[in-house]
Design an enzyme around this catalytic site. Sequence first.
Site, PDB file in Angstrom:
ATOM      1  N   CYS A   6      -3.186  -8.533   1.141  1.00 26.39           N
ATOM      2  CA  CYS A   6      -2.215  -8.936  -0.412  1.00 26.39           C
ATOM      3  C   CYS A   6      -3.069  -9.852  -1.426  1.00 26.39           C
ATOM      4  O   CYS A   6      -3.376  -9.770  -0.738  1.00 26.39           O
ATOM      5  CB  CYS A   6      -0.911  -9.535   0.792  1.00 26.39           C
ATOM      6  SG  CYS A   6      -1.003 -10.796   1.321  1.00 26.39           S
ATOM      7  N   HIS A  66     -14.162 -15.538  19.296  1.00 24.51           N
ATOM      8  CA  HIS A  66     -13.633 -16.360  20.375  1.00 24.51           C
ATOM      9  C   HIS A  66     -12.504 -16.325  20.340  1.00 24.51           C
ATOM     10  O   HIS A  66     -11.523 -17.189  21.671  1.00 24.51           O
ATOM     11  CB  HIS A  66     -13.559 -17.960  19.041  1.00 24.51           C
ATOM     12  CG  HIS A  66     -14.942 -18.456  19.610  1.00 24.51           C
ATOM     13  ND1 HIS A  66     -15.452 -19.936  18.955  1.00 24.51           N
ATOM     14  CD2 HIS A  66     -16.075 -17.891  19.190  1.00 24.51           C
ATOM     15  CE1 HIS A  66     -16.599 -19.893  19.085  1.00 24.51           C
ATOM     16  NE2 HIS A  66     -17.379 -18.896  19.326  1.00 24.51           N
TER      17      HIS A  66
END
Length: 155
Positions: A65, A98
Amino acid sequence: MRIAIAADHAGFALKEQVRGLVAGLGHDVRDLGAHDEKPSDYPDFAELVGAQLMRGAVDRGILICGSGIGVCIAANKMPGIRAGICHDTYSAHQGVEHDDMNVLVMGSRIIGSALASDIVRAYLAASFDASQERFARRLNKVKAIEQTYMSVALK
């Protein structure tokens, strides 16, 4: 990989470029809109991508966006969605490695097309490092938080 991609009107042009890149890298791209620059609402597109992930129809998502903030907030309301705004390549691969980020979010008014391409490549090339106990432990804690508050919200 199967990748769902969507953007509101502000992200349309960048989505078109990213869609071509992802397909060119050999991935199965599911373009969920917008299909033009007519004004549209970012939550609709965040929900479409999130629903595809929740059903297992795709492996990852990409949302765009104007700032990235709106679609990121909306996507993260959905169970199992781990969306992160990435405006650099380190965050794009580290978020997957991670934190098992499954939706890449970018702001089309924040970054240019060359950087967006580099970010997408880093995101798609990364995989969650489950061999690291600390990463798995932290992800399980995130999932536990989600479960706790989902059950509260359903009451």
